[in-house]
Design a protein around this motif. Structure first.
Motif, mmCIF file in Angstrom:
data_model
loop_
_atom_site.group_PDB
_atom_site.id
_atom_site.type_symbol
_atom_site.label_atom_id
_atom_site.label_comp_id
_atom_site.label_asym_id
_atom_site.label_seq_id
_atom_site.Cartn_x
_atom_site.Cartn_y
_atom_site.Cartn_z
ATOM 1 N N VAL A 63 9.451 21.981 9.097
ATOM 2 C CA VAL A 63 10.323 20.816 8.971
ATOM 3 C C VAL A 63 11.720 21.261 8.547
ATOM 4 C CG1 VAL A 63 8.387 19.315 8.381
ATOM 5 C CG2 VAL A 63 9.690 20.396 6.547
ATOM 6 N N ALA A 64 12.709 20.483 8.960
ATOM 7 C CA ALA A 64 14.103 20.756 8.621
ATOM 8 C C ALA A 64 14.634 19.639 7.740
ATOM 9 C CB ALA A 64 14.947 20.864 9.891
ATOM 10 N N HIS A 99 19.100 23.089 5.798
ATOM 11 C CA HIS A 99 20.364 23.287 6.518
ATOM 12 C C HIS A 99 21.459 22.517 5.794
ATOM 13 C CE1 HIS A 99 18.441 24.983 10.176
ATOM 14 N NE2 HIS A 99 17.469 24.133 9.893
ATOM 15 N N ARG A 100 22.667 23.059 5.776
ATOM 16 C CA ARG A 100 23.820 22.365 5.191
ATOM 17 C C ARG A 100 24.853 22.114 6.287
ATOM 18 N NH1 ARG A 100 23.068 23.059 -0.436
ATOM 19 N NH2 ARG A 100 24.594 21.394 -0.684
ATOM 20 N N GLY A 123 9.472 17.751 12.356
ATOM 21 C CA GLY A 123 10.143 16.613 11.751
ATOM 22 C C GLY A 123 11.447 17.026 11.114
ATOM 23 N N VAL A 124 12.345 16.051 10.945
ATOM 24 C CA VAL A 124 13.668 16.308 10.386
ATOM 25 C C VAL A 124 13.982 15.224 9.360
ATOM 26 C CG1 VAL A 124 16.152 16.420 10.870
ATOM 27 C CG2 VAL A 124 14.510 17.425 12.483
ATOM 28 N N ALA A 125 14.516 15.640 8.207
ATOM 29 C CA ALA A 125 15.025 14.698 7.207
ATOM 30 C C ALA A 125 16.490 15.000 6.983
ATOM 31 C CB ALA A 125 14.253 14.831 5.901
ATOM 32 N N VAL A 149 13.559 11.315 9.304
ATOM 33 C CA VAL A 149 13.472 10.591 8.031
ATOM 34 C C VAL A 149 14.844 10.592 7.374
ATOM 35 C CG1 VAL A 149 12.500 10.664 5.704
ATOM 36 C CG2 VAL A 149 11.035 11.117 7.680
ATOM 37 N N ALA A 150 15.326 9.404 6.991
ATOM 38 C CA ALA A 150 16.590 9.281 6.266
ATOM 39 C C ALA A 150 16.327 9.505 4.782
ATOM 40 C CB ALA A 150 17.206 7.910 6.502
#
Length: 354
Positions: A63-64, A99-100, A123-125, A149-150
């Motif tokens: 996941v990221a 990640h930034r 998935g990504v948040a 996901v926020a």
């Protein structure tokens, strides 16, 4: 005893291999057989141990999580909590990659989101303001089967939101501000990083609802956007206080608490105004102890980080969520109820105070 796949096979009159194919939605099973297996599952009350099943078949979760690249103490604390939660989840084959992105560059964020499709993420948040280019990037990821996901600030086209109810947080700030100021008369200044961020919009909306209904004797001034810039924050606060001499309270909807308290101190106003802000960062803790901040609305960052991983895994497996477990509570902290610091961090805070 909990029912097992052997019980399902016996109840449905089929082989273990057939039960496995039905549970994993594999092809080659007749509709009549699928129905028989599912009916057996319902009769027995079988609940699948998805974690064990995933481990057995080598299922992993990559996941990221994307956070703005700022010096905000809240963002840094959140990044640390997410890294810690990712390390704890590694035993269940979960890999978290942080990640930034440039905080004020939605196009750079959208470009980064576009690259995630090729990196095998399930998935990504992300914590980001709502802009058209970000909405399009989120829509593109979801169209490719990657749940989004926020985090902290909601995005309307995300699959799920992890964070406090920001409108309720704003209403809470309104109640405290009105009562601390005794209902008026006077003015209240409102600061926010960006009104493109939904958490800022919802907090302001909730704050206004309570102030207009319960404290009409207090005038709430227009929102001042700082865009995460200490220089801008210092300038707009000084100008507003110079032009609005009846300001008695400041509601800082997010970020910039360190610069705000320094500016008030430089102007000789530290401790003379009611200041309500968000997130119990190390600096805010010190400001509470000194009396330059009156109250803080905060949330448990560890819960926030762990919930983010649980939600991403559930979305990847298309499983229901435990809504009670994932609800992030609003917490109110005053100088009088400051939680004790762990021994490992007490010396750090003492150093920053000196």
């Amino acid at each position: 005893m909990r029912p097992t796949v052997n019980d399902i096979a016996r109840e449905a009159g089929v082989s273990l291999a057939t039960v496995d194919r039905v549970l994993n939605a594999r092809p080659g099973v007749r509709e009549k057989t699928i129905r028989a297996v599912n009916e057996a599952i319902a009769r027995l009350g079988y609940v699948r141990d998805l974690t064990a099943a995933n481990l057995a078949r080598g299922r992993s979760y990559r996941v990221a999580v994307l956070l703005p690249d700022t010096e905000s103490q809240f963002i840094q604390s959140l990044a640390e909590a997410l890294t810690e939660a990712g390390s704890a989840a590694a035993t269940s084959r979960t890999e978290l990659k942080l990640h930034r992105f440039p905080a004020e560059d939605p196009h750079a964020l959208a470009a980064l989101l576009a690259t995630l499709v090729q990196r095998d993420y399930v998935g990504v948040a992300l914590m980001a303001p709502e802009t058209p280019v970000v909405r399009d990037a989120v829509r593109s990821l979801r169209a490719k089967g990657i749940p989004v996901v926020a985090l902290v600030s909601d995005l309307p086209n995300a699959d799920h939101f992890v964070g406090i109810d920001n409108r309720a947080a704003g209403r809470t700030a309104g109640v405290m501000m009105g009562r601390f100021l005794g209902g008026g008369p006077g003015q209240v200044m409102v600061l926010g990083q960006s009104l493109l961020a939904r958490d800022m919009i919802e907090r302001r909306r909730g704050f206004d609802e309570v102030m207009q209904r319960d404290f009409p004797g207090l005038e709430v001034l227009q929102s001042l956007e700082t865009h995460g810039s200490p220089t801008t924050l210092r300038q707009v606060v000084a100008e507003m206080l110079g032009n609005a001499p009846h300001v008695r309270g400041i509601y800082a909807m997010g970020g910039g608490s360190r610069t705000l308290t320094q500016t008030l101190d430089d102007m000789g106003l530290s401790g003379k105004l009611t200041v309500i802000c968000h997130e119990l960062t190390p600096h805010v803790r010190i400001a509470l102890e000194r009396g330059s901040i009156t109250a803080v609305i905060t949330q448990n960052i560890g819960h926030l980080a762990r919930s983010t991983l649980r939600v991403l895994r559930a979305k990847a497996d298309n499983q229901p969520l435990d809504e009670g477990q994932e609800q992030i509570r609003i917490e109110i902290v005053l100088r009088e109820n400051l939680p004790a610091l762990p021994d490992s961090t007490r010396q750090v805070s003492d150093d920053k105070a000196s």
